[in-house]
Design an enzyme around this catalytic site. Structure first.
Site, mmCIF file in Angstrom:
data_model
loop_
_atom_site.group_PDB
_atom_site.id
_atom_site.type_symbol
_atom_site.label_atom_id
_atom_site.label_comp_id
_atom_site.label_asym_id
_atom_site.label_seq_id
_atom_site.Cartn_x
_atom_site.Cartn_y
_atom_site.Cartn_z
ATOM 1 N N THR A 8 39.902 48.092 31.124
ATOM 2 C CA THR A 8 38.565 48.684 30.921
ATOM 3 C C THR A 8 38.017 49.221 32.242
ATOM 4 O O THR A 8 37.279 50.204 32.249
ATOM 5 C CB THR A 8 37.565 47.689 30.299
ATOM 6 N N ASN A 9 38.354 48.588 33.344
ATOM 7 C CA ASN A 9 37.910 49.131 34.651
ATOM 8 C C ASN A 9 38.626 50.439 34.962
ATOM 9 O O ASN A 9 38.025 51.360 35.514
ATOM 10 C CB ASN A 9 38.121 48.101 35.759
ATOM 11 N N ILE A 88 48.315 38.232 43.310
ATOM 12 C CA ILE A 88 47.823 38.184 44.692
ATOM 13 C C ILE A 88 48.838 38.900 45.574
ATOM 14 O O ILE A 88 50.049 38.706 45.438
ATOM 15 C CB ILE A 88 47.587 36.721 45.129
ATOM 16 N N HIS A 105 36.013 42.127 41.548
ATOM 17 C CA HIS A 105 36.083 40.708 41.177
ATOM 18 C C HIS A 105 34.835 40.362 40.361
ATOM 19 O O HIS A 105 33.723 40.724 40.749
ATOM 20 C CB HIS A 105 36.170 39.836 42.439
ATOM 21 N N ASP A 146 40.299 37.572 47.819
ATOM 22 C CA ASP A 146 38.872 37.876 47.620
ATOM 23 C C ASP A 146 38.067 37.742 48.908
ATOM 24 O O ASP A 146 36.852 37.514 48.867
ATOM 25 C CB ASP A 146 38.258 36.994 46.507
ATOM 26 N N GLU A 173 29.979 45.394 31.606
ATOM 27 C CA GLU A 173 29.093 46.505 31.233
ATOM 28 C C GLU A 173 28.015 46.754 32.276
ATOM 29 O O GLU A 173 27.724 47.893 32.630
ATOM 30 C CB GLU A 173 28.418 46.217 29.886
ATOM 31 N N GLU A 176 30.586 45.693 36.710
ATOM 32 C CA GLU A 176 31.903 46.197 37.131
ATOM 33 C C GLU A 176 32.093 47.691 36.885
ATOM 34 O O GLU A 176 32.531 48.426 37.769
ATOM 35 C CB GLU A 176 33.020 45.437 36.408
#
Ligand code: GAR
Length: 198
Positions: A8-9, A88, A105, A146, A173, A176
């Site tokens: 979705t990203n 990673i 993230h 991260d 929504e 991100e």
């Protein structure tokens, strides 16, 4: 784009390119660590070249990363975006691309991040802790999971009755899908300016 799952990203980035939010860079390649990832369909539907590099089939972390590097070099990739990439990357990889890898993230770093915190686990941990605000972070990737420099963050409220799934959707929504495209455009514009000596 490096992906592993639903994508979705990646879709948000594709849409941002179509609508002109991203105009200093072009999405040229999507590499998935998972041959079943729906993200691959999204890339194909958008006419983006795809490749699969599976960690399992590569046999070792080193071989996995080398296979990715080979493709990135062949395609002359300037900026790598981890858009739901669930592996990673070692210091050996990240040190080759200083401030050239961006990750999204699903929490406000430094909360609920690092090894073991990915996907739904992040939202489970936030709900279990009982925080009232969470969000998303876009950051550069370095050798610390991260741990690289933060580019953008956006807060999202936790609501009564939230499940990890409901919270994940709200964070996507409201945070991100907005800050990842904005960050990619920001960094792409900076890279172009640097290249043009501005
Ligand atoms: C997203 O919430 C992303 O932030 C998260 O996994 C999801 C992937 O969804 N990434 C991580 O947890 C990385 N540490 P998507 O495949 O639909 O973009």
């Amino acid at each position: 784009m490096l992906v592993s799952g639903g994508g979705t990203n990646l879709q948000a980035l594709i849409d941002a390119q179509k609508s002109g939010i991203i105009n200093h860079g072009e999405i040229v390649l999507c590499i998935s660590s998972n041959p079943q990832a729906y993200a691959l369909e999204r890339a194909k539907n958008a006419g983006i070249e795809t490749a699969v590099v599976s960690k399992k089939q590569s046999g070792s972390q080193q071989a996995f990363e080398q296979a990715i590097k080979d493709i990135l070099t062949e395609k002359s990739i300037d900026l790598i975006v981890l858009a739901g990439f669930m592996c990673i990357l070692s210091a050996d990889f990240t040190s080759d691309y200083p401030e050239r890898i961006i990750n999204v993230h699903p929490s406000l770093i430094p909360s609920f991040c690092g090894k073991g915190f990915y996907g739904l686990f992040v939202h489970e941990a936030a709900l279990e802790y009982g925080v009232k605000v969470t969000g998303a972070t876009v950051h550069f990737v370095n050798e610390i999971p991260d741990g690289g420099r933060i580019i953008m963050q956006k807060a999202v409220a936790i609501e009564e009755g939230d499940t990890p799934e409901i919270l994940q959707k709200r964070v996507m929504e409201q945070a991100e899908w907005q800050i990842l495209p904005q960050s990619v455009e920001l960094v792409s514009a900076q890279l172009l300016n640097e290249r043009n000596g501005k």
